[in-house]
Enzyme design. Structure first.
Site, short mmCIF file in Angstrom:
data_model
loop_
_atom_site.label_atom_id
_atom_site.label_comp_id
_atom_site.label_asym_id
_atom_site.label_seq_id
_atom_site.Cartn_x
_atom_site.Cartn_y
_atom_site.Cartn_z
N HIS A 171 0.64 -1.43 0.03
CA HIS A 171 0.17 0.21 -0.21
C HIS A 171 1.15 1.18 -0.31
O HIS A 171 1.90 1.32 0.99
CB HIS A 171 -0.85 0.33 1.64
CG HIS A 171 -2.16 -1.15 1.23
ND1 HIS A 171 -2.89 -0.66 0.51
CD2 HIS A 171 -2.27 -1.92 1.93
CE1 HIS A 171 -3.10 -2.15 0.16
NE2 HIS A 171 -3.25 -3.02 1.10
N ARG A 219 18.01 -8.21 9.55
CA ARG A 219 19.22 -8.22 9.32
C ARG A 219 19.49 -9.44 9.50
O ARG A 219 19.28 -10.22 10.27
CB ARG A 219 19.82 -7.07 10.36
CG ARG A 219 19.71 -7.64 11.98
CD ARG A 219 19.90 -6.44 12.84
NE ARG A 219 20.38 -6.61 14.84
CZ ARG A 219 21.09 -7.36 14.48
NH1 ARG A 219 21.79 -7.26 14.12
NH2 ARG A 219 21.22 -7.91 15.76
#
Length: 266
Positions: free
Chosen positions: A134, A201
């Site tokens: 979105h 990460r």
């Protein structure tokens, strides 16, 4: 204390239960989708020995979905190409799933733009992969009414995607990458890495020069040799700690001669 009135006697309940389980197993076998039994689906490609388990999740745009050989698509997996059904998406496939891929129960792969999953990737349950997100550029318009952003997604071969992971638009995941459970991945992930967190990460990586950094905390599992028989495995399972220690101290020649013995040690 009055006894509760049973509608069925116990043997009738057991019989009914067995019938229900047998009937559901038949429905699962019959409702599964394969190249030999595609049902109503017309995939752009559906490889040999690939099976989509029943009940299926939402599936549409299948002419633009190409699935390789020897794949396992578990129950309630959603596979979609395009924003909605009955669109003409052009001549090229939108969702490509390689050979030997396993998609865990309840996973979603939403390919409004190109999504590619390499060979031998394994997904845990409830993984979510999408090439659409979105947008919220206009602060005055409801987010759900704003035109979404599309970015291709690529997952390299040999990856393991943990339970509940989310792969966002634009993600480029390299070869043999581990994505931890619940991780949210965007951007580029290098080959031979372990990623975790939201946003994900790199927490560990292998390189030819340095090996795994940080180092692995447990030794690598040792595969069972091809020439080991089931009888020998059963014999090994019956050894106590002292016998295992003695066996581990043998050199290769002694171990090879011992492996030739029958399970009873004769």
């Amino acid at each position: 204390m009055p006894k509760r009135k049973n509608t069925f006697s116990s043997w009738r309940r057991r019989l009914a239960q067995r019938a229900v389980h047998a009937g559901w197993a038949w429905v699962q076998r019959t409702g599964s989708v394969s190249a030999e039994q595609p049902g109503r689906f017309r995939f752009g490609a559906l490889g040999e020995a690939t099976r989509l388990a029943f009940p299926l999740g939402t599936v549409f745009g299948e002419p633009w979905i190409h699935i390789g050989t020897h794949c396992i698509i578990a129950e309630q997996v959603t596979l979609t190409a395009g924003l909605m059904p009955d669109l003409d998406l052009g001549p090229d496939p939108i969702l490509r799933i390689g050979n030997g891929v396993v998609l865990g129960r309840g996973s979603h792969v939403i390919a409004d733009s190109t999504v590619t999953i390499g060979d031998d990737c394994y997904f845990g349950p409830y993984v979510y992969v999408t090439s659409t997100n979105h947008s919220y550029d206009d602060p005055h318009e409801p987010i759900g009414k704003q035109w979404p952003r599309f970015e291709p997604v690529e997952i390299g071969p040999g990856c393991w995607i943990g339970t509940g992971a989310v792969i966002l638009p634009g993600a480029r995941i390299g070869r043999n990458v581990v994505v931890a459970a619940g991780a949210v991945v965007r951007g580029t992930v290098p080959d031979h890495a372990v990623v975790a967190g939201a946003p994900a990460r790199v927490v560990r990586r292998w390189t030819p020069d340095d090996g795994w950094q940080p180092p692995l905390r447990t030794p690598a599992p040792v595969p069972i040799p091809d020439d080991i028989t089931p009888g020998q495995l059963r014999a090994l399972s019956g050894l106590d700690e002292e016998q295992v220690a003695r066996l581990a101290s043998l050199d290769e020649d002694e171990a090879a001669s011992l492996a030739e013995l029958e399970p009873d040690g004769s």
